[in-house]
Design an enzyme around this catalytic site. Structure first.
Site, mmCIF file in Angstrom:
data_model
loop_
_atom_site.group_PDB
_atom_site.id
_atom_site.type_symbol
_atom_site.label_atom_id
_atom_site.label_comp_id
_atom_site.label_asym_id
_atom_site.label_seq_id
_atom_site.Cartn_x
_atom_site.Cartn_y
_atom_site.Cartn_z
ATOM 1 N N SER A 141 89.261 55.221 63.252
ATOM 2 C CA SER A 141 89.526 54.733 64.751
ATOM 3 C C SER A 141 89.339 55.981 65.781
ATOM 4 C CB SER A 141 91.163 54.328 64.944
ATOM 5 O OG SER A 141 91.356 54.236 66.240
ATOM 6 N N LYS A 178 95.500 57.048 60.028
ATOM 7 C CA LYS A 178 93.993 57.052 60.070
ATOM 8 C C LYS A 178 93.399 58.518 59.680
ATOM 9 C CE LYS A 178 93.175 52.908 60.557
ATOM 10 N NZ LYS A 178 92.541 52.025 59.435
ATOM 11 N N TYR A 181 100.588 54.950 63.558
ATOM 12 C CA TYR A 181 99.337 54.485 62.989
ATOM 13 C C TYR A 181 98.011 55.271 63.241
ATOM 14 C CZ TYR A 181 94.877 51.732 63.972
ATOM 15 O OH TYR A 181 93.598 51.559 63.833
HETATM 16 P P1 NAD Z 1 93.074 42.942 60.821
HETATM 17 O O1 NAD Z 1 94.728 42.991 61.003
HETATM 18 O O2 NAD Z 1 92.488 41.459 61.632
HETATM 19 O O3 NAD Z 1 92.563 42.979 59.371
HETATM 20 C C1 NAD Z 1 93.048 43.789 58.468
HETATM 21 C C2 NAD Z 1 93.336 43.113 57.323
HETATM 22 O O4 NAD Z 1 93.869 43.840 56.251
HETATM 23 C C3 NAD Z 1 94.255 41.743 57.722
HETATM 24 O O5 NAD Z 1 93.616 40.555 57.067
HETATM 25 C C4 NAD Z 1 95.642 41.896 56.689
HETATM 26 O O6 NAD Z 1 96.139 40.815 56.088
HETATM 27 C C5 NAD Z 1 95.004 43.065 55.632
HETATM 28 N N1 NAD Z 1 96.093 43.945 55.064
HETATM 29 C C6 NAD Z 1 96.704 44.698 55.587
HETATM 30 N N2 NAD Z 1 97.557 45.622 54.789
HETATM 31 C C7 NAD Z 1 96.941 44.984 53.361
HETATM 32 C C8 NAD Z 1 97.495 45.504 52.189
HETATM 33 N N3 NAD Z 1 98.285 46.135 51.852
HETATM 34 N N4 NAD Z 1 96.993 44.914 51.102
HETATM 35 C C9 NAD Z 1 95.951 43.776 51.325
HETATM 36 N N5 NAD Z 1 95.383 43.550 52.549
HETATM 37 C C10 NAD Z 1 96.067 43.985 53.606
HETATM 38 O O7 NAD Z 1 92.631 44.202 61.816
HETATM 39 P P2 NAD Z 1 91.055 44.687 62.244
HETATM 40 O O8 NAD Z 1 91.337 44.485 63.712
HETATM 41 O O9 NAD Z 1 90.198 43.746 61.552
HETATM 42 O O10 NAD Z 1 91.039 46.026 61.684
HETATM 43 C C11 NAD Z 1 90.386 46.363 60.432
HETATM 44 C C12 NAD Z 1 90.521 47.767 60.396
HETATM 45 O O11 NAD Z 1 89.923 48.651 61.287
HETATM 46 C C13 NAD Z 1 91.943 48.430 60.254
HETATM 47 O O12 NAD Z 1 92.300 49.323 59.217
HETATM 48 C C14 NAD Z 1 92.213 48.844 61.499
HETATM 49 O O13 NAD Z 1 93.202 49.837 61.502
HETATM 50 C C15 NAD Z 1 90.850 49.383 62.012
HETATM 51 N N6 NAD Z 1 90.618 49.657 63.251
HETATM 52 C C16 NAD Z 1 90.805 48.399 63.972
HETATM 53 C C17 NAD Z 1 90.728 48.697 65.411
HETATM 54 C C18 NAD Z 1 90.816 47.315 66.431
HETATM 55 O O14 NAD Z 1 90.823 47.491 67.715
HETATM 56 N N7 NAD Z 1 90.731 46.016 65.829
HETATM 57 C C19 NAD Z 1 90.200 49.986 65.949
HETATM 58 C C20 NAD Z 1 89.991 50.993 65.164
HETATM 59 C C21 NAD Z 1 90.230 50.737 63.885
HETATM 60 C C1 UD1 Z 2 94.410 50.730 71.428
HETATM 61 C C2 UD1 Z 2 95.279 51.438 70.540
HETATM 62 C C3 UD1 Z 2 94.502 52.792 69.515
HETATM 63 C C4 UD1 Z 2 93.482 51.889 68.736
HETATM 64 C C5 UD1 Z 2 92.567 50.870 69.717
HETATM 65 C C6 UD1 Z 2 91.502 50.371 69.339
HETATM 66 C C7 UD1 Z 2 97.362 51.509 71.782
HETATM 67 C C8 UD1 Z 2 98.339 52.425 72.812
HETATM 68 N N1 UD1 Z 2 96.445 52.183 71.566
HETATM 69 O O1 UD1 Z 2 93.455 51.516 72.326
HETATM 70 O O2 UD1 Z 2 94.990 53.461 68.990
HETATM 71 O O3 UD1 Z 2 92.421 52.788 68.256
HETATM 72 O O4 UD1 Z 2 93.315 49.896 70.634
HETATM 73 O O5 UD1 Z 2 91.117 49.032 69.654
HETATM 74 O O6 UD1 Z 2 97.654 50.382 71.347
HETATM 75 N N2 UD1 Z 2 95.505 47.506 79.285
HETATM 76 C C9 UD1 Z 2 96.083 46.898 80.250
HETATM 77 N N3 UD1 Z 2 97.102 45.754 80.181
HETATM 78 C C10 UD1 Z 2 97.301 45.196 79.057
HETATM 79 C C11 UD1 Z 2 96.862 45.661 77.747
HETATM 80 C C12 UD1 Z 2 95.889 46.835 78.086
HETATM 81 O O7 UD1 Z 2 96.108 47.405 81.430
HETATM 82 O O8 UD1 Z 2 98.079 44.248 78.671
HETATM 83 C C13 UD1 Z 2 94.665 48.575 79.577
HETATM 84 C C14 UD1 Z 2 95.229 49.939 78.729
HETATM 85 O O9 UD1 Z 2 96.093 50.621 79.528
HETATM 86 C C15 UD1 Z 2 94.087 50.226 78.268
HETATM 87 C C16 UD1 Z 2 93.102 49.371 78.247
HETATM 88 O O10 UD1 Z 2 93.464 48.185 78.786
HETATM 89 O O11 UD1 Z 2 93.389 51.297 79.510
HETATM 90 C C17 UD1 Z 2 92.680 49.017 76.898
HETATM 91 O O12 UD1 Z 2 93.903 48.564 76.000
HETATM 92 P P1 UD1 Z 2 93.923 48.325 74.507
HETATM 93 O O13 UD1 Z 2 93.082 47.230 74.327
HETATM 94 O O14 UD1 Z 2 95.491 48.155 74.334
HETATM 95 O O15 UD1 Z 2 93.256 49.520 73.837
HETATM 96 P P2 UD1 Z 2 93.423 51.104 73.603
HETATM 97 O O16 UD1 Z 2 94.766 51.354 74.420
HETATM 98 O O17 UD1 Z 2 92.347 51.848 74.100
#
Ligand code: NAD
Ligand code: UD1
Length: 333
Positions: free
Chosen positions: A124, A152, A148
């Site tokens: 991330s 990572k 979190y």
């Molecule tokens: P998500 O929660 O939709 O998907 C993650 C999946 O992992 C879920 O289906 C959950 O049931 C499964 N899981 C969690 N722990 C587990 C375990 N111990 N054993 C088996 N399954 C398990 O999340 P996502 O948004 O699809 O994210 C996927 C990956 O990308 C995650 O590692 C997350 O940290 C990373 N990531 C997500 C974002 C974001 O904004 N969505 C941003 C940066 C990184």
């Molecule tokens: C969040 C996570 C970050 C992760 C990223 C991936 C937090 C603090 N950080 O980032 O660790 O890697 O998601 O997607 O959760 N905002 C509002 N009102 C809201 C929600 C958000 O104004 O109700 C603003 C936030 O201040 C930010 C932007 O929207 O400026 C995006 O926020 P968000 O979607 O939560 O993502 P990040 O904070 O960038």
């Protein structure tokens, strides 16, 4: 290729499974369903015509993880499984360290045991902490501000040490910026439990009338309109970044890529685009900054373009449209 997709019923994993299947790969999904539903497997079948094999697997459990490898010979693993809520990780750090680290270690140990050494890991942009400037390149200093993010960064380091110890490994660390949007079909998308923390799921619920108004966390940042700026990336573009990494990263070693668009949008840019594209209202109020937030987070995605031939194609309007379309489809069912 036969690919194990951990966390494959989740938001990003399910979109990646679709794109992998569309390119002729065999996908096997393992998930404990802690944050997703098994019916996603049927949706993947509806989109692709192929039903991936599904294992209900707790990846912190060695026996359950090993079963996957005993029953299938994988060419590669894409490791999405993990817990991802920043706020929750501050309240329950041990749960986050245990889940994310234990599963990632057991997975790599099991891969080594069964001779599969090609791994793509979901990292991330949070590992850049508060960057000194944007756009962010892969060699910028790394730091974290919450448990979190620390999981990572720790997993990145664990996998990097693994490659140092055994150079046969081929590990790709993908640092995602802010994924939003949903599949064009509206069949899969992000389904947060309870009240969302992230911006787009919150906007969708406000527009749907399920939440009263959006709180915009601060309008005194040094950005074009004072609200926070992020690099929002369509989840299908992000999924295609995994396909590119799987296909293009041939050499062993550790490979790190930013997956973002290179363009930053503010909170108010997103609200306005969402209202315009979908013809809905998103009432909002300006509130205090959210602790831990940074003013701006935007990727420099040049490396992924040059080395993987990958770049994003979806624009902001499509991201807003597909997020809303997914909700409308869910309401139909
Ligand atoms: P998500 O929660 O939709 O998907 C993650 C999946 O992992 C879920 O289906 C959950 O049931 C499964 N899981 C969690 N722990 C587990 C375990 N111990 N054993 C088996 N399954 C398990 O999340 P996502 O948004 O699809 O994210 C996927 C990956 O990308 C995650 O590692 C997350 O940290 C990373 N990531 C997500 C974002 C974001 O904004 N969505 C941003 C940066 C990184
Ligand atoms: C969040 C996570 C970050 C992760 C990223 C991936 C937090 C603090 N950080 O980032 O660790 O890697 O998601 O997607 O959760 N905002 C509002 N009102 C809201 C929600 C958000 O104004 O109700 C603003 C936030 O201040 C930010 C932007 O929207 O400026 C995006 O926020 P968000 O979607 O939560 O993502 P990040 O904070 O960038």
């Amino acid at each position: 290729m036969r690919v194990l997709v951990t966390g494959g019923t989740g938001y990003i994993g399910s979109h990646t499974a679709v794109e992998l299947i569309k390119r002729g790969n065999e996908v096997i999904i393992a998930d404990n369903l802690s944050n997703s539903q098994e019916n996603v497997i049927d949706k993947i079948k509806e989109i692709t015509g192929v039903k991936p094999k599904f294992y209900l697997t707790e990846l912190t459990n060695r026996e359950e993880t090993e079963k996957l490898f005993k029953e299938n010979k994988f060419d590669a693993v894409i490791h999405f499984a993990g817990l991802k809520a920043v706020g929750e990780s501050c309240l329950k750090p041990l749960m986050y360290y245990n889940n994310n680290l234990t599963s990632s270690i057991i997975l790599a140990e099991t891969m080594a045991k069964y001779g599969c050494k090609k791994l793509i890991f979901s990292s991330s942009a949070t590992v850049y902490g508060e960057p000194e400037r944007v756009p962010i390149k892969e060699d910028f200093p790394l730091s974290t501000t919450n448990p979190y993010g620390t999981t990572k960064l720790m997993i990145e380091r664990i996998y990097t040490d693994l490659v140092k110890a055994d150079p046969e490994w081929n590990v790709t660390l993908l640092r995602y910026f802010n994924p939003i949007g949903a599949h064009d079909s509206g069949l899969i998308g992000e389904k947060p439990n309870g009240i969302p923390n992230n911006l787009m799921p919150y906007i969708v619920k406000v527009a749907a009338g399920e939440l009263y108004q959006l709180s915009v966390f601060g309008n005194d940042y040094p950005t074009h309109d004072g609200t926070g700026v992020r690099d929002y990336i369509h989840v299908t573009d992000l999924a295609l970044g995994h396909v590119a990494a799987l296909e293009k990263v041939a050499e062993s070693g550790v490979h790190v890529y930013n997956l973002g668009t290179g363009t930053g949008y503010s909170v108010l840019d997103i609200v306005k685009a969402f209202e315009k594209v979908n013809g809905v209202k998103v009432p909002y109020v300006i509130t205090n900054r959210r602790p831990g937030d940074i003013p701006e987070c935007v990727a420099d995605p040049t490396k992924a373009y040059e080395e993987l031939g990958w770049k994003t194609v979806y624009g902001l309007e499509e991201m807003c449209r597909s997020s809303w379309h997914f909700l409308e489809k869910m309401r139909e069912n």
